[in-house]
Design a protein around this motif. Structure first.
Motif, PDB file in Angstrom:
ATOM      1  N   GLU A 145      31.592  41.116  38.922  1.00 42.70           N
ATOM      2  CA  GLU A 145      32.764  40.843  38.101  1.00 42.70           C
ATOM      3  C   GLU A 145      32.919  39.343  37.860  1.00 42.70           C
ATOM      4  O   GLU A 145      33.276  38.922  36.759  1.00 42.70           O
ATOM      5  CB  GLU A 145      34.030  41.398  38.762  1.00 42.70           C
ATOM      6  N   ASP A 146      32.671  38.537  38.894  1.00 44.22           N
ATOM      7  CA  ASP A 146      32.762  37.083  38.731  1.00 44.22           C
ATOM      8  C   ASP A 146      31.751  36.584  37.705  1.00 44.22           C
ATOM      9  O   ASP A 146      32.065  35.740  36.869  1.00 44.22           O
ATOM     10  CB  ASP A 146      32.530  36.363  40.061  1.00 44.22           C
ATOM     11  N   TYR A 171      31.692  26.501  41.071  1.00 44.49           N
ATOM     12  CA  TYR A 171      31.542  26.738  42.509  1.00 44.49           C
ATOM     13  C   TYR A 171      30.122  26.405  42.970  1.00 44.49           C
ATOM     14  O   TYR A 171      29.917  25.728  43.978  1.00 44.49           O
ATOM     15  CB  TYR A 171      31.893  28.190  42.825  1.00 44.49           C
ATOM     16  N   HIS A 182      37.594  29.757  44.669  1.00 47.37           N
ATOM     17  CA  HIS A 182      36.310  30.485  44.668  1.00 47.37           C
ATOM     18  C   HIS A 182      36.375  31.644  43.689  1.00 47.37           C
ATOM     19  O   HIS A 182      37.366  32.347  43.623  1.00 47.37           O
ATOM     20  CB  HIS A 182      36.049  30.999  46.083  1.00 47.37           C
ATOM     21  N   PRO A 183      35.280  31.841  42.974  1.00 47.79           N
ATOM     22  CA  PRO A 183      35.253  32.903  41.952  1.00 47.79           C
ATOM     23  C   PRO A 183      35.529  34.276  42.489  1.00 47.79           C
ATOM     24  O   PRO A 183      35.196  34.753  43.438  1.00 47.79           O
ATOM     25  CB  PRO A 183      33.842  32.825  41.378  1.00 47.79           C
ATOM     26  N   GLN A 221      33.200  38.033  34.250  1.00 54.52           N
ATOM     27  CA  GLN A 221      34.549  37.688  33.817  1.00 54.52           C
ATOM     28  C   GLN A 221      34.919  36.221  34.046  1.00 54.52           C
ATOM     29  O   GLN A 221      35.780  35.696  33.357  1.00 54.52           O
ATOM     30  CB  GLN A 221      35.568  38.588  34.516  1.00 54.52           C
ATOM     31  N   ARG A 222      34.304  35.583  35.031  1.00 49.44           N
ATOM     32  CA  ARG A 222      34.644  34.192  35.349  1.00 49.44           C
ATOM     33  C   ARG A 222      33.385  33.338  35.523  1.00 49.44           C
ATOM     34  O   ARG A 222      33.205  32.686  36.547  1.00 49.44           O
ATOM     35  CB  ARG A 222      35.486  34.161  36.629  1.00 49.44           C
ATOM     36  N   LYS A 224      33.776  29.581  36.459  1.00 44.04           N
ATOM     37  CA  LYS A 224      34.176  29.345  37.854  1.00 44.04           C
ATOM     38  C   LYS A 224      32.986  29.511  38.790  1.00 44.04           C
ATOM     39  O   LYS A 224      32.854  28.786  39.765  1.00 44.04           O
ATOM     40  CB  LYS A 224      35.311  30.269  38.236  1.00 44.04           C
ATOM     41  N   VAL A 225      32.125  30.470  38.492  1.00 44.15           N
ATOM     42  CA  VAL A 225      30.913  30.648  39.286  1.00 44.15           C
ATOM     43  C   VAL A 225      30.058  29.383  39.204  1.00 44.15           C
ATOM     44  O   VAL A 225      29.586  28.872  40.216  1.00 44.15           O
ATOM     45  CB  VAL A 225      30.120  31.889  38.814  1.00 44.15           C
ATOM     46  N   GLU A 250      41.889  31.657  34.929  1.00 48.85           N
ATOM     47  CA  GLU A 250      42.083  32.354  36.200  1.00 48.85           C
ATOM     48  C   GLU A 250      42.294  31.351  37.332  1.00 48.85           C
ATOM     49  O   GLU A 250      42.300  30.144  37.118  1.00 48.85           O
ATOM     50  CB  GLU A 250      40.861  33.221  36.495  1.00 48.85           C
ATOM     51  N   VAL A 289      28.473  35.962  45.097  1.00 50.01           N
ATOM     52  CA  VAL A 289      29.360  36.140  43.953  1.00 50.01           C
ATOM     53  C   VAL A 289      29.288  37.604  43.549  1.00 50.01           C
ATOM     54  O   VAL A 289      28.270  38.270  43.756  1.00 50.01           O
ATOM     55  CB  VAL A 289      28.972  35.226  42.765  1.00 50.01           C
ATOM     56  N   THR A 290      30.370  38.102  42.997  1.00 48.02           N
ATOM     57  CA  THR A 290      30.390  39.510  42.596  1.00 48.02           C
ATOM     58  C   THR A 290      29.942  39.651  41.153  1.00 48.02           C
ATOM     59  O   THR A 290      29.958  38.690  40.376  1.00 48.02           O
ATOM     60  CB  THR A 290      31.804  40.102  42.740  1.00 48.02           C
TER      61      THR A 290
END
Length: 160
Positions: A111-112, A123, A159-160, A115-116, A119-120, A155, A108-109
């Motif tokens: 940013e994920d 997932y 995937h995140p 920001q998300r 979703k992470v 969003e 995962v990044t």
């Protein structure tokens, strides 16, 4: 008469693994902000009884960001340096090597994570559920409500 016994040198891998453990310890002492955030997001898994290791040495040559041993899951948090071509290929080779030894890696990044986060988490729950189903354990239910520290987002649901 004194007899000197020649001590056998320790194998190289022991020295390397010792250094790896020292580096992992140092990384645990100075985590990135994204790693701290993800570790806090993983609180529901810890409450469910999953042991989550941070900065864990694997195979005597890698330090992974997070490791869940019960399902052999590796979670990597990738910053901006992982977007470069040479680093991507190194990451790909590392993931393939880990998979060859039975460790499943997800990435995962930063940013994920920021920001998300919902979703992470979704997932991660989905991946855990699949890994548990494969290992013949009871599948993990995806929670209908997320922890209060996870902000909602509209969003893309993939995937995140």
């Amino acid at each position: 008469m004194t007899v000197f016994v020649k001590r056998e040198k320790s194998p190289r891998w022991r020295n390397r693994f010792g250094r790896l453990r020292e580096w992992a310890k140092r990384n645990r002492q100075f985590p990135t902000p994204a790693e701290v955030r993800l570790y806090n997001l993983l609180e529901p898994l810890r409450k469910m009884g999953y042991r989550i290791y941070r900065q864990y040495p694997l195979l005597g040559k890698y330090i992974v960001d997070f490791y869940i041993p019960s399902v052999r899951l590796v979670i990597e948090v990738d910053g901006i340096t992982h977007r470069r071509g040479d680093q991507r290929s190194k990451d790909r080779r590392r993931d393939e090597d880990l998979l060859k030894h039975g460790y499943y890696t997800i990435r995962v990044t930063n940013e994920d994570v920021y920001q998300r986060p919902e979703k992470v988490l979704k997932y991660l729950f989905a991946v855990l559920s699949r890994l548990l189903a494969v290992s013949q354990q009871r599948p993990l239910p995806i929670p209908s409500s997320l922890p209060s520290n996870v902000a909602p987002s509209s969003e893309d649901p993939d995937h995140p």
